[in-house]
Motif scaffolding. Sequence first.
Motif, PDB file in Angstrom:
ATOM      1  N   GLU A   1       0.842  -1.194   0.000  1.00  0.00           N
ATOM      2  CA  GLU A   1       0.000   0.000   0.000  1.00  0.00           C
ATOM      3  C   GLU A   1       0.876   1.242   0.000  1.00  0.00           C
ATOM      4  OE1 GLU A   1      -2.390  -0.127   3.482  1.00  0.00           O
ATOM      5  OE2 GLU A   1      -0.702  -0.273   4.856  1.00  0.00           O
ATOM      6  N   PRO A   2       0.308   2.376  -0.429  1.00  0.00           N
ATOM      7  CA  PRO A   2       1.073   3.630  -0.394  1.00  0.00           C
ATOM      8  C   PRO A   2       1.349   4.053   1.045  1.00  0.00           C
ATOM      9  CG  PRO A   2      -0.872   3.805  -1.809  1.00  0.00           C
ATOM     10  CD  PRO A   2      -1.026   2.569  -1.014  1.00  0.00           C
TER      11      PRO A   2
ATOM     12  N   ALA B   1      -6.395  -0.456  -1.482  1.00  0.00           N
ATOM     13  CA  ALA B   1      -5.330   0.494  -1.159  1.00  0.00           C
ATOM     14  C   ALA B   1      -5.019   1.427  -2.323  1.00  0.00           C
ATOM     15  CB  ALA B   1      -4.060  -0.256  -0.747  1.00  0.00           C
ATOM     16  N   PHE B   2      -5.597   1.130  -3.486  1.00  0.00           N
ATOM     17  CA  PHE B   2      -5.339   1.924  -4.698  1.00  0.00           C
ATOM     18  C   PHE B   2      -6.668   2.232  -5.395  1.00  0.00           C
ATOM     19  CE2 PHE B   2      -1.681  -0.672  -3.742  1.00  0.00           C
ATOM     20  CZ  PHE B   2      -0.630   0.223  -3.814  1.00  0.00           C
ATOM     21  N   PRO B   3      -7.543   2.983  -4.735  1.00  0.00           N
ATOM     22  CA  PRO B   3      -8.884   3.207  -5.300  1.00  0.00           C
ATOM     23  C   PRO B   3      -8.868   3.948  -6.619  1.00  0.00           C
ATOM     24  CG  PRO B   3      -8.487   4.654  -3.432  1.00  0.00           C
ATOM     25  CD  PRO B   3      -7.369   3.663  -3.447  1.00  0.00           C
ATOM     26  N   GLY B   4      -7.799   4.701  -6.898  1.00  0.00           N
ATOM     27  CA  GLY B   4      -7.741   5.456  -8.144  1.00  0.00           C
ATOM     28  C   GLY B   4      -7.172   4.683  -9.307  1.00  0.00           C
TER      29      GLY B   4
ATOM     30  N   PRO C   1      -3.339  10.839  -7.083  1.00  0.00           N
ATOM     31  CA  PRO C   1      -4.752  10.442  -7.051  1.00  0.00           C
ATOM     32  C   PRO C   1      -5.634  11.616  -6.646  1.00  0.00           C
ATOM     33  CG  PRO C   1      -3.347   8.919  -5.795  1.00  0.00           C
ATOM     34  CD  PRO C   1      -2.523  10.102  -6.135  1.00  0.00           C
ATOM     35  N   SER C   2      -6.851  11.634  -7.145  1.00  0.00           N
ATOM     36  CA  SER C   2      -7.780  12.707  -6.797  1.00  0.00           C
ATOM     37  C   SER C   2      -8.197  12.594  -5.340  1.00  0.00           C
ATOM     38  CB  SER C   2      -9.016  12.633  -7.696  1.00  0.00           C
ATOM     39  OG  SER C   2      -9.637  11.372  -7.574  1.00  0.00           O
TER      40      SER C   2
ATOM     41  N   THR D   1     -18.281   1.444  -7.354  1.00  0.00           N
ATOM     42  CA  THR D   1     -17.178   1.640  -8.307  1.00  0.00           C
ATOM     43  C   THR D   1     -15.959   2.142  -7.552  1.00  0.00           C
ATOM     44  OG1 THR D   1     -18.619   2.085 -10.182  1.00  0.00           O
ATOM     45  CG2 THR D   1     -16.373   2.948 -10.312  1.00  0.00           C
ATOM     46  N   PHE D   2     -14.805   1.586  -7.842  1.00  0.00           N
ATOM     47  CA  PHE D   2     -13.563   1.995  -7.189  1.00  0.00           C
ATOM     48  C   PHE D   2     -13.069   3.318  -7.789  1.00  0.00           C
ATOM     49  CE2 PHE D   2     -13.890  -2.413  -6.192  1.00  0.00           C
ATOM     50  CZ  PHE D   2     -13.352  -2.515  -4.922  1.00  0.00           C
ATOM     51  N   GLY D   3     -12.532   4.168  -6.906  1.00  0.00           N
ATOM     52  CA  GLY D   3     -12.006   5.445  -7.343  1.00  0.00           C
ATOM     53  C   GLY D   3     -13.077   6.473  -7.657  1.00  0.00           C
ATOM     54  N   GLU D   4     -14.307   6.212  -7.267  1.00  0.00           N
ATOM     55  CA  GLU D   4     -15.429   7.125  -7.529  1.00  0.00           C
ATOM     56  C   GLU D   4     -16.032   7.537  -6.193  1.00  0.00           C
ATOM     57  OE1 GLU D   4     -17.640   9.575  -8.766  1.00  0.00           O
ATOM     58  OE2 GLU D   4     -17.128   8.409 -10.573  1.00  0.00           O
TER      59      GLU D   4
END
Length: 818
Positions: free
Chosen positions: A256-257, A313-316, A584-585, A624-627
Amino acid sequence: MTGRTGAARATGTDTHFDVVVVGSGFGGSVTAYRLAEAGLRVCVLERGKAYPPGSFPRSPREMKDNFWDPSEGRHGLFNAWSFRGLEALVSAGLGGGSLIYANVLLRKDEKWFVQRNPHGPGYEEWPITRADLDPHYDVVERMLAPQRFPLGAPGFELAKTRAMQEAAQRLGLEWQLPNLAITFANEAAPPAIGQHIPDGDYPNLHGQSRVTCRLTGECDLGCNNGSKNTLDHNYLSAAKHHGADIRTRCEVRSFEPRNGGGYSVSYVEHRPENEGRKGKSGQLSPVTLTAGRLVLSAGSLGSTFLLLRNRSAFPGISPALGSRFCGNGDLLAFMLRSRTRDTKRGPRVLDGSRGPVITSTIRVPDEVDMDGDVDGNGGGRGYYVQDAGFPGFVDWMLEGTQAPSTVHRLARFALRRLWAMVTHNPKSDLSGELAALVGDGQLSSGSLPLLGMGRDVPDGRMSLRKGYLDLDWTIDTSKEYFDRVADTMRAISDELGASFHINPLWRLKRVITVHPLGGSPMGRHHGDGVVDTYGEVFGYPGLHVADGSVMPGPVGPNPALTIAAFANRMSDAILEGRTSSPPPSSPSPSPSPVPAPAPGPPSDPESTPPTAIEFTEEMKGYVTFGEDDFHRGFEQGRRNDNFLMFHLTIETDDVERFVADPAHLADARGWVECEALGGRLPVERGVFNLFVETSDPDRTNMLYRLFFADGAGHPLTFVGFKDVKDDRGLDLWRDTTTLFTRVLRGHVEPGHDGDAEVVASGIITIHLLDFLEQLTTFRAHGPSTSARAEALGDFGRLFLGKLWDTYAGAVLDAAGAR
């Protein structure tokens, strides 16, 4: 330390590096060497063992455990995967796929870097060109030191190679001896069998001697002579020389970041003492490293699986994750009982067990080579067909399948010996009879596998199902391609007078691939691919993928050299500072936090024990991931089938306190289920608020907060709210059964949602049948029947009373009473 080869600058106990590389195949080995050579502190994590010359299993007893399944105590070389429509075979060992591949080093055809975006299932577009990779092909070839098979040199005349050459000439097909990562001859010396190979520029990390090719046909089982120029003999030895810390038996589970940049990586170590012991892999303690950069090089299946498993850990990450899978058009077939072309049509010797596995290749052009204008050869997707040898013991296995013939020979031998005893035959020389007993060996000597590979359709998609890697791929969309490959193989077989057979799984619409590609494809932007043309993951600076998973389509020829060249190009970009990605946003604000519960009155030990109440609730929907927009998350999640649900038991141990508490706070236990997060995941701690007042007197919220972890162990928080409001229309059902949902990264306490990273957003609802089932789950637990009945009544009055307060106006309007 056990399971580690050590390094010049690393201690073996270090926990922070400039770069951590996961996997030691063609992408990982090249990257490790290039970055270590430049002075960066590099750690390589390889799940499998090191295999020095002489250590590859050969006996049936050894081969039984020569598979990768640590949960069963197997720490072996071969990792077999089975999906719908396809079987895949990859390796686990220091050197990755180079340990079991057939050594062919071919460049991807220039025009097969398709630069178009057609509609339909055959979508394929390469954002790099042959010109981009050519300088890196040159560099990699110098390091791998390939040689062509020295056909015709003393001791190197092979029947199978000549047969393929003859068939290609008769069919008008292009034939060549490709570069092979095998040492047939030492520098400035003629080809020779079994000669000592001196170390090159770097000492070999195994510290054992190697010899030139003995032509045993055992390349795919691991070369016990060290004749193969596998990655442990070159790139990894060089990386170690430059200080890389190479750790074997170390399987990465999560990453993870890190706050402030870089990444943390957790792995478990499969120690030698656990080999052969079942169930130990689930009891291993994780080890965590940190690094400025993380490079995933675990192969198409391994890297994609790791990214899917750690997706929270990386939704974007790009929605392209898991897409563009193909098997590089792999097709296995067999020529049996080849015969000569002369009038006698006698047996033809191919001797598949002599020589390296592959010695020659036939290339059939693609329509892109000649713009589709070709005499029947260029009207479809291009491919290669190669001869395939096998180890000597396969000869005996093939002959053993001829049961009637074997029984007949045994009977003849026994009868002759019996007659000799009865007649007192003085003949003592049994050589002729023993030769007849062995048989003529026509099946084994006249048979040869054929390997096809090329431009199949890259339309497969990988995902998680119950925590396991799943693949949606079918042979149907590539059937025209496979039919063409099979037709060419059949024509070669006919030219050599052999019967032709595709592998038996073909009848079940299944193929076997040793070249899985795609899953984390490169693209021009975030919506098109997971990584850019330098292997860096869009939106996550310093996270790279360098293996077959980045290929946006089939390579065509054997892909090893192209993967290595891509990794070399990526390494150049890292060292020259050309890698970059947007951050990432930021997530948008979440709904109002759960108010803290009001403190209840002090307990009185002499008072009547409180009455508890519980009920079960199940809700289902899509995210939805990253949304971070609920409605967009639901719609896109439904299109992508990103299903999420929970099954909860809501309980309070004191109904009186629950009713009096303005937050109406209860405990929630159960599980959250989402395949993209790792399957069914237990709730570690959860809270539920039946109604919470808001600043709007006509609006209340039902709130949920669930703490859990994904399949890789990353902490997550599920937050959701039902917006119960008085607006036009009778929308009681919709308001009380619609839960606006977010998954947040980490365990986020109330009041901090706005600072948390949004992993996924969407909407889940109660289905009517589930609601009817829910009504039957209400239970009260108290000191008496009357107390339990009173508790259920108090809860009902609270629930119905709040609904009346909220919906009274709409009900009166509908009844015409206002």
